[in-house]
Design an enzyme around this catalytic site. Structure first.
Site, PDB file in Angstrom:
ATOM      1  CE  LYS A 206     -22.310  23.584 -20.105  1.00  0.00           C
ATOM      2  NZ  LYS A 206     -22.160  22.189 -19.667  1.00  0.00           N
ATOM      3  CD  GLU A 212     -22.368  30.474  -6.209  1.00  0.00           C
ATOM      4  OE1 GLU A 212     -22.476  29.510  -5.447  1.00  0.00           O
ATOM      5  OE2 GLU A 212     -22.800  30.482  -7.393  1.00  0.00           O
ATOM      6  N   GLY A 267     -18.399  21.491 -16.648  1.00  0.00           N
ATOM      7  CA  GLY A 267     -17.618  22.557 -16.027  1.00  0.00           C
ATOM      8  C   GLY A 267     -16.246  22.127 -15.579  1.00  0.00           C
ATOM      9  NE  ARG A 268     -17.305  16.454 -12.787  1.00  0.00           N
ATOM     10  CZ  ARG A 268     -18.616  16.619 -12.944  1.00  0.00           C
ATOM     11  NH1 ARG A 268     -19.142  17.827 -12.856  1.00  0.00           N
ATOM     12  NH2 ARG A 268     -19.405  15.587 -13.188  1.00  0.00           N
ATOM     13  CD  GLU A 353     -18.961  19.523  -9.595  1.00  0.00           C
ATOM     14  OE1 GLU A 353     -19.027  20.330  -8.651  1.00  0.00           O
ATOM     15  OE2 GLU A 353     -18.747  19.867 -10.774  1.00  0.00           O
ATOM     16  CG  HIS A 384       7.400  19.873   8.727  1.00  0.00           C
ATOM     17  ND1 HIS A 384       8.312  19.566   9.718  1.00  0.00           N
ATOM     18  CD2 HIS A 384       8.094  19.792   7.556  1.00  0.00           C
ATOM     19  CE1 HIS A 384       9.496  19.335   9.179  1.00  0.00           C
ATOM     20  NE2 HIS A 384       9.391  19.463   7.863  1.00  0.00           N
ATOM     21  CE  LYS A 495     -24.524  25.906  -9.584  1.00  0.00           C
ATOM     22  NZ  LYS A 495     -24.272  25.740 -11.032  1.00  0.00           N
TER      23      LYS A 495
END
Length: 554
Positions: A206, A212, A267-268, A353, A384, A495
């Site tokens: 953004k 990262e 963002g999400r 978030e 399982h 951050k």
């Protein structure tokens, strides 16, 4: 000031929790043969069965009253109209505008944002069609065959999940890779399989400042320049989805290849924007638009349907019942469809978030539980693995089972087994192993709740509707809890401290706690003794953090 837990409706729900604590879900069916018909709902290509919940008619009526007495109508209208509801960041919340297919304007600060959105859609269309047709060529004149999306969080999870879910629609000559982890082994593993002449990189960030993502992008650019040879052209192989075109161009990306989105896109919630460029490249722009159409249809349902027949509202209220009154700490997402194997991770970010908050919109601490821990994986693998705990453990975990009805050609027998396993599990969680008789110590007690959410078929349209359904569910819960679902100060804190530690890697600062200081000493010692290589330190192209690493080694 309004106190949620002091409201008449909340206190009535507390009394109902005590009154219904010993109820069994199966008894609700025995008392009302029409329960399935009453507690199931279809919206487009999605069908929801919410009848297997520990929710009596009286509880459901009171939950609906809770929604009616909340600010839901007002806040929903504010969100869709562009009012500022992200109060801590002073922003509107308009991911719904990105899939808006209506004719009218949508005003933000006196400006209609729809022309900008439509221009970006057209930019995505032209670019995706050029790449998919082979018209877009790399520096050597060869067509693109591999697309690498470099992002993290919402810039990775949404497009990654959608591309994998819709793999059967993928362009046959394009392969897609998603790099998010700052661990260098992630990007190195991807890069070593690629040819720079036929690889396109999408830098999805953004602000074009996410640590990262930028570190991975710089590594990709360095790899490209080192391996492309004569005539290497970064601008022919790197594009960006970002609000910061200036920084993207300084990186080497051409202005016309910066795909804009806006500060009011969280963002999400950003896969509907240019962050969805990998989706358009994979399934085609028409397929991407079908996703938007499915989400838009769910938006319209959310706006228009009465609460008693409103799919996102009902899912939200049932979740509140478990979280605030029955003590559930987690929510399991179990898709019985391998194509949806990334969905639990996507919904984990969306929910945790958004609603992982302990203060209300006014900054006051809340005295009730908010967002749950969201987790899960595909069935029947989960049967399982963790289903044992769900059947017989001490944790109370509501489950969302999700599946598509239509099988892929040639695997009908597999798909039938998959669906019957899912239905058997939903039944077993409700009924247990000895329903109605004296239980022995090793039996499954049953009375464990679940929803079953069926897609007619896993198509772009239905996937879009499914994602929008969960977005609105999270929004409704945030409204009722009176929290801001659209900021993420915990993410920002991590951050900031990471940046401070990176900046002070060569110092013996007393500002950090003793544990952090001790661990930093070990990091410094390692970087002093580690061999310096061209891969990790490239003075001509290093950023501030990379220079600090080099300084620490010296």
């Amino acid at each position: 000031m309004f106190h949620l837990t002091r409201s008449v409706t909340w206190q009535a729900l507390q009394r109902l929790q005590q009154a219904t604590a010993q109820d069994r879900i199966s008894d609700y069916f025995a008392a009302d043969p029409q329960r399935f018909d009453k507690m199931s709902l279809r919206v487009g290509g999605l069908f929801l069965d919410y009848s297997k919940h520990h929710v009596s008619e009286a509880v459901l009526a009171k939950l609906l009253e809770l929604a009616d007495h909340s600010a839901l109508v007002q806040r929903r209208a504010q969100m869709f109209s562009g009012d500022i509801i992200n109060v801590t960041e002073d922003r509107p919340v308009l991911h719904t505008a990105l899939r808006n297919l209506g004719e009218g304007p949508l005003m933000v600060d006196g400006k209609d944002v729809m022309p900008e959105i439509q221009r970006t859609r057209e930019q995505i269309r032209l670019f995706s069609e050029a790449v998919r047709s082979g018209e877009w060529r790399g520096y050597s004149g060869e067509r693109i065959r591999d697309v690498v999306n470099i992002g993290i969080g919402g810039s990775d999870l949404g497009p990654n999940m959608a591309c994998r879910a819709l793999l059967k629609y993928r362009h046959s000559e394009l392969n897609f890779h998603f790099v998010s982890n700052v661990d260098g082994t992630h990007i190195q593993k991807v890069l070593k399989r690629l040819d720079p002449a036929t690889t396109l990189f999408i830098v999805s960030t953004k602000t074009f400042s996410t640590q990262e993502t930028l570190l991975n992008a710089k590594t990709a650019r360095r790899w490209f320049l080192d391996n492309a040879g004569e005539g290497a052209d970064v601008g022919a192989h790197f594009v960006a989805a970002s609000t910061n075109s200036k920084a993207a161009m300084e990186f080497g990306i051409r202005e016309e290849n910066v795909f804009e989105f806006w500060a009011w896109v969280g963002g999400r919630y950003s896969m509907w924007s240019s962050i969805g460029l990998p989706i358009a490249l994979s399934i085609g722009f028409d397929g991407f638009m079908e996703m938007l159409e499915g989400a838009y249809a769910m938006d319209q349902h959310f706006i228009e349907a009465p609460n008693a027949r409103n799919m996102p509202v009902l899912m939200a209220l049932i979740g509140i019942w478990y979280i605030n009154f029955l003590g559930a700490e987690t929510q399991a997402i179990v898709p019985y469809d391998q194509a949806l194997h990334q969905l639990p991770a996507f919904l984990q970010q969306l929910d945790m978030e958004s609603n992982g908050k302990s203060v209300d919109i006014f900054g006051h601490p809340v005295n009730y539980k908010t967002g749950p821990i969201v987790w899960g994986q595909t069935g029947s693998n989960g049967q399982h693995a963790f289903f044992q705990l769900l059947h017989q453990g001490t944790r109370y975990v509501p489950i969302d089972f999700i599946a598509s009805l239509k099988p892929e050609p040639g695997v009908e027998e597999h798909h039938f087994a998959l669906l019957t396993n899912m239905l058997a599990q939903a039944n077993a969680f409700m009924m247990g192993s000895q329903e109605g008789s004296q239980l022995d110590p090793y039996s499954c007690p049953g009375n464990r709740p679940s929803s079953v959410l069926l897609l007619d078929e896993l198509t772009p349209r239905n996937l879009g509707a499914l994602i929008a359904l969960y977005e609105h569910k999270v929004f409704v819960q945030g409204v009722i809890w009176n929290i801001n679902s659209f900021d993420q100060w915990g993410v920002q804190l991590g951050k900031r401290i990471a940046g401070e530690i990176s900046e002070r890697i060569d110092e013996r600062s007393q500002e950090f706690d003793a544990s952090t200081q001790g661990l930093l000493a070990l990091v410094r010692e390692h970087f002093r003794s580690a061999p310096e290589t061209e891969e990790t330190v490239e003075p001509a192209k290093t950023g501030k953090a990379e220079k600090k690493v080099a300084k620490a080694r010296r």
